[in-house]
Design a protein around this motif. Structure first.
Motif, PDB file in Angstrom:
ATOM      1  N   PRO A   1      39.463  58.826  42.704  1.00 63.58           N
ATOM      2  CA  PRO A   1      39.565  57.526  41.766  1.00 63.58           C
ATOM      3  C   PRO A   1      40.714  56.809  41.699  1.00 63.58           C
ATOM      4  O   PRO A   1      41.612  57.322  41.481  1.00 63.58           O
ATOM      5  CB  PRO A   1      38.533  57.993  40.549  1.00 63.58           C
ATOM      6  N   SER A   2      40.671  55.623  42.012  1.00 63.89           N
ATOM      7  CA  SER A   2      41.500  54.535  41.517  1.00 63.89           C
ATOM      8  C   SER A   2      40.816  53.185  41.069  1.00 63.89           C
ATOM      9  O   SER A   2      39.520  53.096  41.337  1.00 63.89           O
ATOM     10  CB  SER A   2      42.095  53.954  42.637  1.00 63.89           C
ATOM     11  N   SER A   3      41.766  52.457  40.058  1.00 63.33           N
ATOM     12  CA  SER A   3      40.934  51.468  39.534  1.00 63.33           C
ATOM     13  C   SER A   3      40.485  50.438  40.570  1.00 63.33           C
ATOM     14  O   SER A   3      41.318  50.081  41.339  1.00 63.33           O
ATOM     15  CB  SER A   3      41.755  50.880  38.183  1.00 63.33           C
ATOM     16  N   SER A   4      39.411  49.599  40.533  1.00 64.77           N
ATOM     17  CA  SER A   4      39.032  48.738  41.241  1.00 64.77           C
ATOM     18  C   SER A   4      40.149  47.637  41.137  1.00 64.77           C
ATOM     19  O   SER A   4      40.387  47.004  42.225  1.00 64.77           O
ATOM     20  CB  SER A   4      37.629  48.179  40.709  1.00 64.77           C
ATOM     21  N   ASP A   5      40.761  47.155  40.008  1.00 64.57           N
ATOM     22  CA  ASP A   5      41.668  46.218  39.923  1.00 64.57           C
ATOM     23  C   ASP A   5      42.916  46.641  40.917  1.00 64.57           C
ATOM     24  O   ASP A   5      43.488  45.692  41.582  1.00 64.57           O
ATOM     25  CB  ASP A   5      42.149  46.126  38.317  1.00 64.57           C
ATOM     26  N   HIS A   6      43.452  47.847  40.773  1.00 62.15           N
ATOM     27  CA  HIS A   6      44.362  48.314  41.598  1.00 62.15           C
ATOM     28  C   HIS A   6      44.128  48.002  42.952  1.00 62.15           C
ATOM     29  O   HIS A   6      44.973  47.398  44.098  1.00 62.15           O
ATOM     30  CB  HIS A   6      44.761  49.875  41.297  1.00 62.15           C
ATOM     31  N   VAL A   7      43.038  48.423  43.579  1.00 66.89           N
ATOM     32  CA  VAL A   7      42.369  48.543  44.942  1.00 66.89           C
ATOM     33  C   VAL A   7      42.477  46.801  45.377  1.00 66.89           C
ATOM     34  O   VAL A   7      42.876  46.695  46.445  1.00 66.89           O
ATOM     35  CB  VAL A   7      41.222  49.306  45.153  1.00 66.89           C
ATOM     36  N   ALA A   8      41.848  46.135  44.657  1.00 63.95           N
ATOM     37  CA  ALA A   8      41.772  44.657  44.924  1.00 63.95           C
ATOM     38  C   ALA A   8      43.060  44.075  44.918  1.00 63.95           C
ATOM     39  O   ALA A   8      43.259  43.283  45.681  1.00 63.95           O
ATOM     40  CB  ALA A   8      40.891  44.063  43.717  1.00 63.95           C
ATOM     41  N   SER A   9      43.762  44.347  44.009  1.00 63.47           N
ATOM     42  CA  SER A   9      45.214  43.613  43.821  1.00 63.47           C
ATOM     43  C   SER A   9      45.783  44.248  45.363  1.00 63.47           C
ATOM     44  O   SER A   9      46.631  43.158  45.713  1.00 63.47           O
ATOM     45  CB  SER A   9      45.862  44.353  42.719  1.00 63.47           C
ATOM     46  N   ARG A  10      45.745  45.302  45.723  1.00 61.53           N
ATOM     47  CA  ARG A  10      46.564  45.597  46.865  1.00 61.53           C
ATOM     48  C   ARG A  10      45.981  44.885  48.191  1.00 61.53           C
ATOM     49  O   ARG A  10      46.602  44.424  49.000  1.00 61.53           O
ATOM     50  CB  ARG A  10      46.330  47.151  47.244  1.00 61.53           C
ATOM     51  N   ALA A  11      44.546  45.006  48.294  1.00 66.72           N
ATOM     52  CA  ALA A  11      43.956  44.107  49.413  1.00 66.72           C
ATOM     53  C   ALA A  11      44.213  42.724  49.392  1.00 66.72           C
ATOM     54  O   ALA A  11      44.717  42.144  50.596  1.00 66.72           O
ATOM     55  CB  ALA A  11      42.586  44.411  49.315  1.00 66.72           C
ATOM     56  N   ILE A  12      44.286  42.109  48.240  1.00 67.15           N
ATOM     57  CA  ILE A  12      44.896  40.512  48.207  1.00 67.15           C
ATOM     58  C   ILE A  12      46.293  40.425  48.582  1.00 67.15           C
ATOM     59  O   ILE A  12      46.732  39.528  49.084  1.00 67.15           O
ATOM     60  CB  ILE A  12      44.429  40.294  46.884  1.00 67.15           C
ATOM     61  N   ALA A  13      47.006  41.377  48.148  1.00 65.30           N
ATOM     62  CA  ALA A  13      48.450  41.138  48.425  1.00 65.30           C
ATOM     63  C   ALA A  13      48.565  41.337  49.819  1.00 65.30           C
ATOM     64  O   ALA A  13      49.455  40.659  50.627  1.00 65.30           O
ATOM     65  CB  ALA A  13      49.192  42.649  47.905  1.00 65.30           C
ATOM     66  N   LEU A  14      47.971  42.294  50.620  1.00 65.91           N
ATOM     67  CA  LEU A  14      47.833  42.358  52.033  1.00 65.91           C
ATOM     68  C   LEU A  14      47.683  41.010  52.835  1.00 65.91           C
ATOM     69  O   LEU A  14      48.129  40.466  53.761  1.00 65.91           O
ATOM     70  CB  LEU A  14      47.065  43.376  52.586  1.00 65.91           C
TER      71      LEU A  14
ATOM     72  N   LEU B   1      29.881  47.206  43.737  1.00 66.04           N
ATOM     73  CA  LEU B   1      29.930  45.735  42.775  1.00 66.04           C
ATOM     74  C   LEU B   1      31.065  45.800  41.990  1.00 66.04           C
ATOM     75  O   LEU B   1      31.668  44.609  41.912  1.00 66.04           O
ATOM     76  CB  LEU B   1      28.715  46.292  41.938  1.00 66.04           C
ATOM     77  N   GLU B   2      31.690  46.816  41.564  1.00 65.46           N
ATOM     78  CA  GLU B   2      32.995  46.686  40.803  1.00 65.46           C
ATOM     79  C   GLU B   2      33.961  46.414  41.516  1.00 65.46           C
ATOM     80  O   GLU B   2      34.875  45.364  40.999  1.00 65.46           O
ATOM     81  CB  GLU B   2      33.303  48.127  40.380  1.00 65.46           C
ATOM     82  N   MET B   3      34.108  46.560  42.688  1.00 64.96           N
ATOM     83  CA  MET B   3      35.309  46.281  43.665  1.00 64.96           C
ATOM     84  C   MET B   3      35.140  44.617  43.936  1.00 64.96           C
ATOM     85  O   MET B   3      36.203  43.929  43.758  1.00 64.96           O
ATOM     86  CB  MET B   3      35.154  46.973  45.075  1.00 64.96           C
ATOM     87  N   SER B   4      33.684  44.110  44.105  1.00 66.36           N
ATOM     88  CA  SER B   4      33.455  42.986  44.211  1.00 66.36           C
ATOM     89  C   SER B   4      33.976  41.992  43.020  1.00 66.36           C
ATOM     90  O   SER B   4      34.668  41.087  43.362  1.00 66.36           O
ATOM     91  CB  SER B   4      32.126  42.498  44.562  1.00 66.36           C
ATOM     92  N   PHE B   5      33.373  42.640  41.723  1.00 65.67           N
ATOM     93  CA  PHE B   5      33.957  41.796  40.837  1.00 65.67           C
ATOM     94  C   PHE B   5      35.594  41.775  40.548  1.00 65.67           C
ATOM     95  O   PHE B   5      36.002  40.762  39.956  1.00 65.67           O
ATOM     96  CB  PHE B   5      33.390  42.626  39.165  1.00 65.67           C
ATOM     97  N   ALA B   6      36.234  42.933  40.719  1.00 60.31           N
ATOM     98  CA  ALA B   6      37.738  42.992  40.689  1.00 60.31           C
ATOM     99  C   ALA B   6      38.259  41.856  41.549  1.00 60.31           C
ATOM    100  O   ALA B   6      39.323  41.169  41.177  1.00 60.31           O
ATOM    101  CB  ALA B   6      38.274  44.455  40.773  1.00 60.31           C
ATOM    102  N   ILE B   7      37.772  41.944  42.809  1.00 59.49           N
ATOM    103  CA  ILE B   7      38.307  40.810  43.814  1.00 59.49           C
ATOM    104  C   ILE B   7      38.220  39.358  43.136  1.00 59.49           C
ATOM    105  O   ILE B   7      39.172  38.612  43.161  1.00 59.49           O
ATOM    106  CB  ILE B   7      37.684  41.026  44.943  1.00 59.49           C
ATOM    107  N   GLU B   8      36.953  39.256  42.710  1.00 59.01           N
ATOM    108  CA  GLU B   8      36.622  37.801  42.410  1.00 59.01           C
ATOM    109  C   GLU B   8      37.360  37.616  40.904  1.00 59.01           C
ATOM    110  O   GLU B   8      37.990  36.312  40.806  1.00 59.01           O
ATOM    111  CB  GLU B   8      35.204  37.631  41.974  1.00 59.01           C
ATOM    112  N   ASP B   9      37.908  38.625  40.055  1.00 57.06           N
ATOM    113  CA  ASP B   9      38.427  38.414  38.897  1.00 57.06           C
ATOM    114  C   ASP B   9      39.861  37.995  39.165  1.00 57.06           C
ATOM    115  O   ASP B   9      40.564  37.266  38.442  1.00 57.06           O
ATOM    116  CB  ASP B   9      38.797  39.788  38.173  1.00 57.06           C
ATOM    117  N   HIS B  10      40.426  38.250  40.467  1.00 59.04           N
ATOM    118  CA  HIS B  10      41.753  37.794  41.017  1.00 59.04           C
ATOM    119  C   HIS B  10      41.664  36.470  41.645  1.00 59.04           C
ATOM    120  O   HIS B  10      42.436  36.098  42.317  1.00 59.04           O
ATOM    121  CB  HIS B  10      42.217  39.162  41.955  1.00 59.04           C
ATOM    122  N   GLY B  11      40.588  35.950  41.547  1.00 57.21           N
ATOM    123  CA  GLY B  11      40.481  34.652  42.250  1.00 57.21           C
ATOM    124  C   GLY B  11      40.162  34.749  44.015  1.00 57.21           C
ATOM    125  O   GLY B  11      40.494  33.473  44.642  1.00 57.21           O
TER     126      GLY B  11
END
Length: 128
Positions: free
Chosen positions: A108-121, A23-33
């Motif tokens: 542990p890593s912040s959801s924001d960091h993980v989401a940012s990296r996946a979106i960059a890829l 859930l946290e990861m999903s929110f972080a991804i959505e927060d990044h658009g």
């Protein structure tokens, strides 16, 4: 065929068996658009991939009950979908992680960091 086209928001598949992290990861991804596809199991992840190819993915390595992300990683590799491994079990899963050969973001890593990296890829793949 990709789940998205050209300028649409990237679609990121999340394979994670822990509900709160998913859930946290999903929110972080959505927060990044971007759009998040939640998959709490290998089966649900493979079904989602076959419905529509994601632009990138975040894979938890150890999914409990002697289950790993390897089948999903293999399928994503066949489709040339980039992904990161997100694992807190680096020592016990070291051989598997080496075999998969993807970028690892330790828990542990912040959801924001993980989401940012996946979106960059996802965006890097679109540009090539």
């Amino acid at each position: 065929m990709s789940a998205t086209n050209g300028n649409a928001a990237p679609v990121i598949l999340i394979l994670e068996d822990e509900a709160m992290i998913l859930l946290e990861m999903s929110f972080a991804i959505e927060d990044h658009g971007a759009e998040a596809i939640q998959a709490p199991s290998v089966r649900s992840a493979l079904e989602a991939i076959e419905k529509a190819r994601p632009d990138a993915a975040i894979l938890d390595v150890n999914l409990g009950r002697n289950t790993t992300c390897e089948a999903v990683a293999t399928r994503l590799g066949e489709l040339n979908v980039p992904f990161v491994l997100h694992s807190g079990d680096l020592v016990r899963q070291g051989e598997l992680i080496a075999r998969i050969g993807a970028e690892v973001i330790p828990k542990p890593s912040s959801s924001d960091h993980v989401a940012s990296r996946a979106i960059a890829l996802a965006r890097e793949t679109r540009e090539t």
